[in-house]
Every structure is written in structure tokens, then in C-alpha cells.
Write a protein that holds these residues in place. Sequence first.
Motif: not given
Length: 181
Positions: A138-154
Motif C-alpha cells: 500500500s502507498e497509504e502511510p497509515e496502512e504501511r504503519a499498521a502493517a509494520a506494527g504487525m510484523v513484530p507480533a508475527l
Amino acid sequence: MPAAFRNFLALLGWSPPDDKEILPLAELTENFSLQGIGRANAVFNFQENDPRHWTDDKALWMNAEYIRTMPMSELAPMVKAELRANKLWREEYDEDEREWFEQAVELIRHRFFTLKDFSAQGRAYFSDDFDFDRSCGSEEPEERAAAAGMVPALGTRLAAVEPLPRRVSKRLCANTPMNSK
């Protein structure tokens, strides 16, 4: 698969007495009779310009059944030839990594319809080098931030999973974020 194709061709104009569709060669030859041949023309369905229907759906289904049920001792050499033809074969699959290779084939064969699927859809199992489409993000900053927050949990969840025996490059493992801490 040659046996699946032979089985499919035999059933195009002939019906076995028990309506069974998957028949080994010995059973085909034993049960074949002229009385089982139908009067209507055989039908072979495909759509020339549609890559999803490049051959008859029943032929694909039958081929998949053979792939799913074939003993590993018969399937592995066919997968090896397919991987070799597409430059995905590694000699260690014949030696040290034989068990891993057979486990990988066992794992993925239930999703494939043809031998070509092992080198196309199964490429990630047999190669560390494959295309990655960066435009999918996604190019949307808020969607990128949400995805980046999921990586450590994964990463935390994956760290708790019991690892399966598999071929992993030590260099890659040493450079992963989870192992660098």
C-alpha cells in the motif's frame, strides 16, 4: 502424468462396469470390453484462449488425483525431472536433503494439478531466488504503519512455533531481525 492421461483417454469413449474413474493399467486392460463403449461421440472440453481451461477439467482433476495418491518413490523422480528442467534442482536433494525434499513434495502435492505446478507454484520451496512484486504494498502511510506494527507480533508468534526440518541457509538465519537481537 502418463498414467493419468492414459486413464483419461480410456474413459473418453468407454465406461467401466463399476463406474470407477481412477483405474490402474492392469485394471483398465482387465475390465475393457467393447460393450462398454458408448454410442455418442467423446467430448473433450477446453478453451483455446483461456489459460485456466487449457485442457479438459476432468483431465486436470484426474492428473491431480494421480499426483496426490502416487507413491513417493514414483512421484519424486518426476518432480526431480521437472525441477531440473527449470533449473531448480539441487544435487543435495539426492543426498543430505533427500528427506527434506520428500517432505516438501508431500506437503505441496495435494494442491497441485500438474507436474509443472511444482516448478511454478512450488518455486518458493525449491529456490531462494524468486520475483517479488513491490507494487503490491500500500502507498497509504497509515496502512504501511499498521502493517509494520504487525510484523513484530508475527515474529513473536513464529518464534513460538516448533520448527520443521528444512533447508535453510545459515547466512540467511544469521541476518534475520529475530536472530540479530
